[in-house]
Write an enzyme that holds these catalytic residues in place. Structure first.
Site, PDB file in Angstrom:
ATOM      1  N   ARG A 197     -29.906  13.919  26.891  1.00 53.38           N
ATOM      2  CA  ARG A 197     -29.422  14.150  25.512  1.00 53.38           C
ATOM      3  C   ARG A 197     -30.149  16.037  25.414  1.00 53.38           C
ATOM      4  NH1 ARG A 197     -32.981  11.646  21.750  1.00 53.38           N
ATOM      5  NH2 ARG A 197     -31.341  10.959  20.127  1.00 53.38           N
ATOM      6  N   GLN A 198     -30.594  15.948  25.388  1.00 54.80           N
ATOM      7  CA  GLN A 198     -31.152  17.754  25.245  1.00 54.80           C
ATOM      8  C   GLN A 198     -31.471  17.807  26.780  1.00 54.80           C
ATOM      9  OE1 GLN A 198     -32.967  18.722  22.348  1.00 54.80           O
ATOM     10  NE2 GLN A 198     -33.388  20.755  22.782  1.00 54.80           N
TER      11      GLN A 198
ATOM     12  N   LYS B  80     -15.751  14.035  15.560  1.00 53.06           N
ATOM     13  CA  LYS B  80     -17.478  13.413  14.397  1.00 53.06           C
ATOM     14  C   LYS B  80     -18.101  15.272  14.759  1.00 53.06           C
ATOM     15  CE  LYS B  80     -21.413  12.015  16.595  1.00 53.06           C
ATOM     16  NZ  LYS B  80     -21.664  11.216  17.983  1.00 53.06           N
TER      17      LYS B  80
END
Ligand code: R5P
Length: 296
Positions: free
Chosen positions: A98-99, A196
């Site tokens: 994710r990072q 989202k």
């Protein structure tokens, strides 16, 4: 057991032994366990077979990654000392994706740091549906000689075809479009994608597209469910539109904490996942897909 240096070997870690053994059975390769002992202070002792062939596959899924990564590093370093020359990491779930940038000043770009750590020991990486967002290629994240990102979509499409109830697939956010489309297209199913906005780890807003849901069998599709907030928020809104059934299909069932209860409370009848992470919801096995990639 004596084995020659040219007979490749799969090594499995304790918590992922069963899928690793199935992978060995699928490929006809030898298999051996990696033994892990946890000392009272939390350190790990990692033990491998005393002699290893030149080609070794280490099989471990990297959910709950911090301890697993240290043990993987110990195992990989030891394997190279015990005779292995070519190491492949088979990690059906790949962590720290994710990072991929420093979102705030001072943050470690963990995707690149962990990727570089893995690439020090491993020549090849085989994984499934890695969460690549802004990073285009898996090899940019994990700079091994060969980085293979497999897709679980064909196996999931086959599972839905066997269900044979013509579901409507919905992705909860823009990123999920790639997975929803890849499953819906071969199975010739209707699909749509919501939008989202994530405000925090446990705070997401979802805007569903306008579409007829009443009486349909709806399947929410995503690559990963972690806290369940994303899919629960989408499910809550879909449930209000009276589908005939509402289920969830994901590659990686992290399902941390009370995620299952959250999904059920939002109206989800059923959760289906692959065995990239072992969980009671596993319905789709990946060993055939992984086996085909091992010598690809
Ligand atoms: C994010 O883009 C991913 O595809 C998932 O939607 C997300 O990681 C799910 O996280 P959670 O279950 O915590 O909402």
């Amino acid at each position: 057991m004596t084995r020659g240096p040219d007979t490749p070997l799969i090594l499995g870690f304790p918590e992922y032994r069963e899928p690793a053994r199935r992978l060995a059975a699928q490929t006809g390769l030898d298999y051996a366990d990696i033994d892990i002992h946890t000392f009272p202070d939390g350190e790990s002792r990692v033990r491998l077979p005393q002699q290893l062939p030149h080609q070794v596959f280490l099989c471990r899924s990297l959910d709950q990654p911090n301890r697993k990564l240290v043990e993987l590093e110990l195992a990989a370093a030891a394997a190279l000392q015990l005779g292995a020359r070519r190491l492949t990491l088979v990690a059906p779930y790949l962590c720290y994706m994710r990072q991929d940038t420093a979102f705030h000043p001072g943050e470690a770009v963990s995707q690149r740091i962990i990727g570089a750590l893995l690439a020090r020991r491993f020549e090849r990486l085989i994984t499934v549906d890695p969460h690549l967002h802004r990073t285009r290629k898996l090899q940019d994240a994990v700079p091994v000689r060969e980085a293979i990102a497999l897709s679980a979509a064909p196996a999931m499409a086959a599972y839905l075809e066997r269900r044979n109830d013509n579901p409507l697939l919905i992705g909860p956010d823009e990123e999920s479009a790639q997975w929803v489309k890849a499953i819906a297209t071969p199975a010739r199913l209707d699909y749509a994608v919501a939008r989202k906005q994530r405000r925090g780890d446990r705070d997401v807003r979802i805007r569903l597209p306008e579409l007829a849901v009443t009486g349909r069998r709806v399947v929410l599709v995503d690559d990963v469910v972690s806290t369940g907030h994303t899919l629960a928020e989408a499910a809550r809104q879909l449930h209000a539109r009276h589908p005939a059934s509402l289920s969830v299909m994901v590659t990686h069932a992290l399902l941390v904490g009370d995620a299952m209860q959250r999904l059920q409370a939002a109206g989800v009848d059923d959760v289906c996942s692959t065995d990239s992470i072992l969980h009671a919801t596993n319905r789709v096995r990946l060993d055939g897909l992984l086996a085909a990639a091992l010598f690809g």
